[in-house]
Motif scaffolding. Structure first.
Motif, PDB file in Angstrom:
ATOM      1  N   ASN A   1       0.809  -1.422  -0.048  1.00  0.00           N
ATOM      2  CA  ASN A   1       0.015  -0.024  -0.138  1.00  0.00           C
ATOM      3  C   ASN A   1       0.801   1.354  -0.044  1.00  0.00           C
ATOM      4  OD1 ASN A   1      -2.508  -1.299  -0.117  1.00  0.00           O
ATOM      5  ND2 ASN A   1      -2.785  -1.339   1.933  1.00  0.00           N
TER       6      ASN A   1
ATOM      7  N   GLN B   1       3.825   1.679  -1.188  1.00  0.00           N
ATOM      8  CA  GLN B   1       4.454   1.742  -2.639  1.00  0.00           C
ATOM      9  C   GLN B   1       3.232   2.236  -3.427  1.00  0.00           C
ATOM     10  OE1 GLN B   1       5.524  -1.708  -4.695  1.00  0.00           O
ATOM     11  NE2 GLN B   1       6.912  -0.531  -6.070  1.00  0.00           N
ATOM     12  N   GLY B   2       2.013   1.796  -3.417  1.00  0.00           N
ATOM     13  CA  GLY B   2       0.944   2.125  -4.584  1.00  0.00           C
ATOM     14  C   GLY B   2       0.431   3.369  -4.178  1.00  0.00           C
ATOM     15  N   GLU B   3       0.410   3.781  -2.802  1.00  0.00           N
ATOM     16  CA  GLU B   3       0.013   4.977  -2.577  1.00  0.00           C
ATOM     17  C   GLU B   3       0.754   6.250  -2.575  1.00  0.00           C
ATOM     18  OE1 GLU B   3      -2.131   4.737   1.251  1.00  0.00           O
ATOM     19  OE2 GLU B   3      -3.375   3.144   0.290  1.00  0.00           O
TER      20      GLU B   3
END
Length: 59
Positions: A20, A22-24
């Protein structure tokens, strides 16, 4: 078996948190940790499968 399930749970939570991040936020370090966790999860799942099969044969 309980100990193995607990390890899987802990590793999955670590993976989820880092994935999360990394993604956000584009956190590259978190991405590297998530990839390491995914490899650990893969090994733990194989161990679980093996233990589960052994338990089912024993009963």
């Amino acid at each position: 078996m309980k100990e193995l399930v607990e390890k899987i749970s802990v590793e999955y939570e670590a993976f989820k948190t880092d994935a999360n991040l990394q993604g956000e936020k584009g956190n590259k370090s978190a991405g590297m940790r998530a990839r390491k966790s995914s490899l650990s999860l893969e090994k733990l799942m194989k161990d679980f499968r093996k233990a589960s099969l052994e338990e089912s044969k024993a009963k």
